[in-house]
Design a protein around this motif. Structure first.
Motif, PDB file in Angstrom:
ATOM      1  N   SER A   8       0.843  -1.191   0.000  1.00 43.81           N
ATOM      2  CA  SER A   8       0.000   0.000   0.000  1.00 43.81           C
ATOM      3  C   SER A   8       0.881   1.245   0.000  1.00 43.81           C
ATOM      4  CB  SER A   8      -0.896   0.022   1.231  1.00 43.81           C
ATOM      5  OG  SER A   8      -1.744  -1.092   1.245  1.00 43.81           O
ATOM      6  N   THR A   9       0.385   2.291  -0.595  1.00 43.60           N
ATOM      7  CA  THR A   9       1.167   3.529  -0.667  1.00 43.60           C
ATOM      8  C   THR A   9       0.422   4.684  -0.006  1.00 43.60           C
ATOM      9  OG1 THR A   9       0.278   4.014  -2.865  1.00 43.60           O
ATOM     10  CG2 THR A   9       2.375   2.832  -2.763  1.00 43.60           C
ATOM     11  N   ASN A  10       1.198   5.586   0.549  1.00 47.57           N
ATOM     12  CA  ASN A  10       0.654   6.785   1.171  1.00 47.57           C
ATOM     13  C   ASN A  10       1.549   7.958   0.805  1.00 47.57           C
ATOM     14  OD1 ASN A  10      -1.493   5.539   2.953  1.00 47.57           O
ATOM     15  ND2 ASN A  10       0.319   4.477   3.719  1.00 47.57           N
ATOM     16  N   TYR A  11       0.936   9.119   0.673  1.00 41.53           N
ATOM     17  CA  TYR A  11       1.672  10.306   0.259  1.00 41.53           C
ATOM     18  C   TYR A  11       1.285  11.510   1.098  1.00 41.53           C
ATOM     19  CZ  TYR A  11       2.548   7.460  -3.873  1.00 41.53           C
ATOM     20  OH  TYR A  11       2.927   6.454  -4.711  1.00 41.53           O
ATOM     21  N   ALA A  12       2.254  12.380   1.278  1.00 38.93           N
ATOM     22  CA  ALA A  12       1.950  13.661   1.888  1.00 38.93           C
ATOM     23  C   ALA A  12       1.084  14.454   0.924  1.00 38.93           C
ATOM     24  CB  ALA A  12       3.240  14.414   2.185  1.00 38.93           C
ATOM     25  N   ASP A  13       0.223  15.283   1.468  1.00 40.39           N
ATOM     26  CA  ASP A  13      -0.673  16.070   0.621  1.00 40.39           C
ATOM     27  C   ASP A  13       0.094  16.919  -0.387  1.00 40.39           C
ATOM     28  OD1 ASP A  13      -3.152  16.731   3.234  1.00 40.39           O
ATOM     29  OD2 ASP A  13      -2.880  15.020   1.904  1.00 40.39           O
ATOM     30  N   SER A  14       1.257  17.374   0.008  1.00 42.28           N
ATOM     31  CA  SER A  14       2.035  18.274  -0.843  1.00 42.28           C
ATOM     32  C   SER A  14       2.553  17.607  -2.118  1.00 42.28           C
ATOM     33  CB  SER A  14       3.210  18.856  -0.054  1.00 42.28           C
ATOM     34  OG  SER A  14       4.044  17.824   0.440  1.00 42.28           O
ATOM     35  N   VAL A  15       2.607  16.270  -2.126  1.00 38.75           N
ATOM     36  CA  VAL A  15       3.152  15.577  -3.300  1.00 38.75           C
ATOM     37  C   VAL A  15       2.145  14.645  -3.940  1.00 38.75           C
ATOM     38  CG1 VAL A  15       5.439  15.695  -2.251  1.00 38.75           C
ATOM     39  CG2 VAL A  15       4.118  13.568  -2.073  1.00 38.75           C
TER      40      VAL A  15
END
Length: 115
Positions: A56-63
């Motif tokens: 699973s992947t997660n990202y900061a809102d900025s990217v």
């Protein structure tokens, strides 16, 4: 021997792309998996992308929507594809496990985005 080696950074114009690579050896990965962190000039290090042990992947809102984290398990490699780069993406980028371990930090790779 624990080793995380980042590469692929450089100077790019705004709107451009870069692909970062992380070669991992000797590390212990838990459920949190691996992450890409960055430290902009004069600011604290932050986690921008994560790929868990399950994929699973997660990202900061900025990217989000611009960066993509991936891995090659056979090669023990982790990647960060960065598109539509902005000047505020300028930072030293590191890979490390999630949550990070102090003894795993490598040298990082510098990304500089010009406007």
């Amino acid at each position: 021997q624990v080793q995380l080696v980042e590469s692929g950074g450089g100077l790019v114009q705004a709107g451009g792309s870069l692909r970062l690579s992380c070669a991992a050896s000797g590390i212990i990965i838990t459920a949190g998996g691996m992450g890409w962190y960055r430290q902009p000039p004069g600011k604290q290090r932050e986690l921008v992308a994560q790929i868990t042990s399950r994929g699973s992947t997660n990202y900061a809102d900025s990217v989000k929507g611009r960066f993509t984290i991936s891995r090659d398990n056979a090669k023990k490699m982790y990647y960060l594809q960065m598109n539509s780069l902005k000047p505020e993406d300028t930072a030293v980028y590191y890979c490390n496990v999630v949550p990070n371990r102090l003894d795993y930090w490598g040298q990082g790779t510098q990304v500089t985005v010009s406007s």
